[in-house]
Write an enzyme that holds these catalytic residues in place. Structure first.
Site, PDB file in Angstrom:
ATOM      1  N   GLU A   1      16.309  28.308 -37.728  1.00  0.00           N
ATOM      2  CA  GLU A   1      15.577  29.078 -36.729  1.00  0.00           C
ATOM      3  C   GLU A   1      14.639  30.120 -37.346  1.00  0.00           C
ATOM      4  OE1 GLU A   1      19.478  27.802 -34.815  1.00  0.00           O
ATOM      5  OE2 GLU A   1      18.897  28.763 -36.707  1.00  0.00           O
TER       6      GLU A   1
ATOM      7  N   HIS B   1       9.957  50.019 -60.229  1.00  0.00           N
ATOM      8  CA  HIS B   1       9.772  49.101 -59.093  1.00  0.00           C
ATOM      9  C   HIS B   1       9.179  49.828 -57.893  1.00  0.00           C
ATOM     10  CE1 HIS B   1      10.690  46.052 -56.028  1.00  0.00           C
ATOM     11  NE2 HIS B   1      11.096  47.070 -55.290  1.00  0.00           N
TER      12      HIS B   1
ATOM     13  N   HIS C   1      27.165  31.661 -26.532  1.00  0.00           N
ATOM     14  CA  HIS C   1      25.860  31.066 -26.280  1.00  0.00           C
ATOM     15  C   HIS C   1      25.130  31.689 -25.086  1.00  0.00           C
ATOM     16  CE1 HIS C   1      27.126  28.206 -29.211  1.00  0.00           C
ATOM     17  NE2 HIS C   1      26.113  27.396 -29.010  1.00  0.00           N
TER      18      HIS C   1
ATOM     19  N   ARG D   1      18.850  26.336 -18.337  1.00  0.00           N
ATOM     20  CA  ARG D   1      19.511  25.043 -18.564  1.00  0.00           C
ATOM     21  C   ARG D   1      19.754  24.350 -17.227  1.00  0.00           C
ATOM     22  NH1 ARG D   1      24.913  23.237 -18.345  1.00  0.00           N
ATOM     23  NH2 ARG D   1      25.391  21.525 -19.787  1.00  0.00           N
TER      24      ARG D   1
ATOM     25  N   PRO E   1       8.362  42.448 -45.268  1.00  0.00           N
ATOM     26  CA  PRO E   1       9.716  41.913 -45.122  1.00  0.00           C
ATOM     27  C   PRO E   1       9.870  40.714 -46.061  1.00  0.00           C
ATOM     28  CG  PRO E   1       8.676  42.236 -42.977  1.00  0.00           C
ATOM     29  CD  PRO E   1       7.600  42.377 -44.010  1.00  0.00           C
TER      30      PRO E   1
ATOM     31  N   GLY F   1      13.309  39.054 -55.054  1.00  0.00           N
ATOM     32  CA  GLY F   1      13.822  39.411 -53.733  1.00  0.00           C
ATOM     33  C   GLY F   1      13.460  38.383 -52.680  1.00  0.00           C
TER      34      GLY F   1
ATOM     35  N   HIS G   1       4.764  51.116 -55.146  1.00  0.00           N
ATOM     36  CA  HIS G   1       5.421  50.161 -56.043  1.00  0.00           C
ATOM     37  C   HIS G   1       4.450  49.738 -57.147  1.00  0.00           C
ATOM     38  CE1 HIS G   1       7.580  50.007 -52.226  1.00  0.00           C
ATOM     39  NE2 HIS G   1       8.631  49.568 -52.889  1.00  0.00           N
TER      40      HIS G   1
ATOM     41  N   PHE H   1      19.752  32.391 -29.944  1.00  0.00           N
ATOM     42  CA  PHE H   1      19.412  32.287 -31.361  1.00  0.00           C
ATOM     43  C   PHE H   1      18.064  32.926 -31.697  1.00  0.00           C
ATOM     44  CE2 PHE H   1      22.118  28.279 -30.949  1.00  0.00           C
ATOM     45  CZ  PHE H   1      23.282  28.983 -31.224  1.00  0.00           C
TER      46      PHE H   1
END
Length: 678
Positions: A427, A272, A489, A535, A120, A164, A31, A453
């Site tokens: 998160e 790019h 969940h 839980r 990323p 980006g 790049h 999650f």
């Protein structure tokens, strides 16, 4: 530092532009465009703005630069070479080749001067928010009576981010929190070149970024481009000085022209992510007054000039250390704490602080985790973290600690130097932020949410593993055992997707005592880890002594039947108690079994073969694995003749006992399967 720009600065910028061009051209991929266009910014930061020491890249007092748009890695590599961080011209010529110090994207721990692994998009900016939080908290821990700009932690965190980066949702999450906290000493440069791989960003990105960031509570500035089309270092410097005078985080908009000054490639999407081509490269060198046929041109005068960073860095380091010595002599207790944190040491006899639980008592592992965490936090001020708006559900609230808030916040338990972080429902950003806190180097961060999650934050978790950071991810509500919240969940595939990440420990403790021992072992190991918690209440099946002695092995014989075992029951978490109960039922029929608790498969796999064989006994082929989730990886442990109790559905909304029964994960079914395998 003061701004003095001379002919050698212009020559150094030209050198950096062409090093980026030539390295990509030689590699045949990469790049070049952003690295060429932003060369004036990078040179300015390394030579006129940042307080850094190339001879001591991990110096605590340094300013940090995070290249969030990691694809523009040659922008950074060129400066690391020119400023004397140890890269050679040959390293630049080996860009993107096997085992080189200049991989396609910057890698933390691989190349000196690289503050974090990036690539990323969005991760760099979000992680930088964590670095700024760590800087604030560390200052509050060691010098709360002073303004942060006056102390040991007066350093700045700079970020170079692309269009980006700002399109990624993680940066919105992290920037919102940074603005809420009014984080000082965080400056982000937004390269608003309006080019992405697909072409003009107007195809997908037309919002008013300035207003968005102002609404987050950021200070926003814009640097006008020079008439030539190049970035104007003097204007950038003026805006940086304005930004430093502000309270809270700052976004500086730069309108560069990608691949400037390539005569045909500048401003194009093609520049790019691909080489400019031999003809365009020659034309660009000629336009910049260099020999058009010659590549990797670095004049001795330019290198001598940029390597003056070594002398400046030595001075910066010496000045900081003189201040540090005076502070140390005046603050022996605080210095002792800082010394321990720098050495990554834990206090002696830390295990004695852990809560203990009686056999046969019933405690959820999320509750036991919260009790262990709070006990440890009383001794370890470096423990900092929070939850994604699930403090009570995750049980990670620090009972005797303030919530980090902006100065002057109306939050009743808020404090600018609070150690509990209310991440909000963010998160993904939470994952990156705790990575940033870990990268800062002194603290042990944790972030908590539901296991389901974890999918929202997987890229951040993966980067923690890739960088080897001691980030602690706490995941409660670990299975169908959470009950009535139902399939949305109830995690099924999440455990094995986390276990598939290299260099990442996934710990699912069987009970309260294993949970307490897990916290201690995670802190000892200084590596990334996930703690998977129930839980519902679980039967306590281990003693504190057994848990502390064996948890670090990842797997161990918890209960051995009378005589030679005819079967082995392997389980984790809430299913270990099922295995113990099944063992008792089988014993009534004179069938001897061994129960193996496997809280962490990664730690178990790292044990010597002799130990693993002593636990799993290869001559016993009747093995049954029990875990309330996908069974995709269990056949490695049960063998071709073993059986895996697993879930291949998304769960149900019902009471936990009813769900376990529906999916045949019961003592009765385990007994049947063991007998069938005899």
């Amino acid at each position: 530092m003061t701004f003095n720009w001379c002919d050698l600065d212009d020559k150094a910028v030209t050198t950096a532009r062409l090093l980026a061009l030539d390295a990509v051209e030689k590699a045949g991929h990469g790049h070049p465009g952003t690295a060429m266009a932003l060369a004036p910014l990078a040179h300015l930061l390394f030579n006129k703005v940042m307080r850094h020491d190339p001879a001591d890249p991990s110096w605590l007092g340094r300013d940090r630069l995070i290249l969030s748009c990691g694809h523009a890695s040659m922008l950074l590599y060129a400066q690391l070479f020119l400023n004397g961080y140890g890269l050679t011209l040959d390293d630049l010529k080996e860009f993107r080749t096997l085992d080189s110090l200049t991989p396609g994207h910057p890698e933390f721990g691989h190349t000196k001067g690289v503050e974090m692994t990036t690539g990323p998009l969005g991760q760099g900016l979000a992680t930088a928010v964590g670095v700024a939080i760590a800087n604030r908290y560390s200052h509050g821990l060691l010098q709360p009576e002073l303004s942060q700009s006056q102390g040991l932690f007066s350093s700045y965190t700079y970020v170079i981010a692309s269009d980006g980066d700002l399109q990624e949702g993680i940066t919105s999450e992290a920037s919102s929190l940074a603005g809420h906290l009014k984080l000082d000493q965080l400056i982000v440069f937004w390269d608003d070149n309006q080019i992405s791989i697909d072409g003009d960003t107007n195809r997908a990105f037309t919002e008013d970024v300035k207003l968005r960031y102002q609404s987050y509570g950021w200070n926003v500035f814009k640097v006008e481009t020079a008439p030539s089309g190049s970035l104007d270092p003097q204007e950038i410097y003026k805006v940086i000085e304005k930004a430093k005078a502000q309270s809270g985080p700052c976004l500086i908009q730069l309108q560069s022209e990608i691949a400037w000054p390539a005569p045909n490639a500048k401003g194009t999407a093609a520049s790019h992510g691909a080489p400019l081509g031999e003809a365009e490269a020659k034309a660009t060198r000629e336009l910049l007054g260099q020999k058009p046929e010659e590549t990797f041109q670095v004049s001795p005068e330019v290198l001598d000039y940029t390597r003056e960073s070594l002398a400046r860095g030595k001075t910066f380091n010496a000045e900081w250390n003189e201040y540090f010595e005076n502070w140390k002599n005046a603050n022996p207790e605080r210095e002792a704490l800082l010394s321990r944190l720098l050495k990554k040491e834990l206090p002696a006899d830390l295990a004695k602080s852990l809560p203990q639980y009686e056999l046969a008592s019933e405690v959820s592992t999320r509750k036991a985790s919260g009790q262990a965490l709070n006990a440890l936090a009383e001794i370890l001020p470096e423990l900092i973290g929070g939850s994604a708006d699930l403090s009570e559900s995750n049980q990670v609230a620090l009972k005797n600690s303030k919530s980090m808030q902006a100065k002057g916040s109306s939050v009743l338990d808020g404090d600018i130097y609070g150690r509990y972080l209310n991440f909000g429902i963010r998160e993904h950003a939470m994952g990156a932020i705790i990575n940033g806190i870990a990268l800062h180097g002194l603290l042990r961060p944790f972030g908590a949410t539901f296991l389901i999650f974890s999918d929202y934050q997987k890229p951040s978790v993966r980067l923690a593993a890739l960088m080897g950071l001691p980030s602690i991810y706490v995941y409660s509500h670990d299975s169908i055992g959470l009950g009535e919240d139902g399939p949305t969940h109830q995690p099924i595939e999440q455990l094995w997707s986390l276990r598939a990440i290299p260099n990442f420990a996934v710990i699912r403790p069987a009970d309260a005592n294993e949970t307490a021992a897990a916290w201690l072992e995670i802190l000892k190991q200084q590596k990334p880890a996930a703690l998977i918690l129930s839980r519902q209440n679980l039967l306590t099946v281990t003693s504190p002594e057994i848990a502390l002695a064996n948890l670090s092995k990842g797997g161990y014989i918890l209960s051995e039947g009378t005589g030679t075992p005819q079967a082995i029951l392997l389980a984790t978490g809430s299913e270990v108690a099922l295995a113990i109960k099944a063992q008792a039922e089988l014993a009534k029929e004179n069938i001897s079994t061994r129960v193996v608790s496997l809280p962490c498969l990664e730690w178990f796999d790292a044990q010597p073969e002799q130990y693993r064989e002593s636990v799993l006994s290869g001559d016993i082929t009747n093995r049954v694995a029990i875990e309330a989730g996908s069974g995709i990886g269990w056949h490695k442990y049960v063998g071709s003749k073993g059986f895996v109790f697993e879930l291949n559905d998304f769960g149900l909304s019902a009471k936990p006992a009813e769900i376990y029964s529906r999916f045949n994960m019961t003592v009765e079914k385990i007994v049947e399967k063991v007998k069938a395998g005899l």
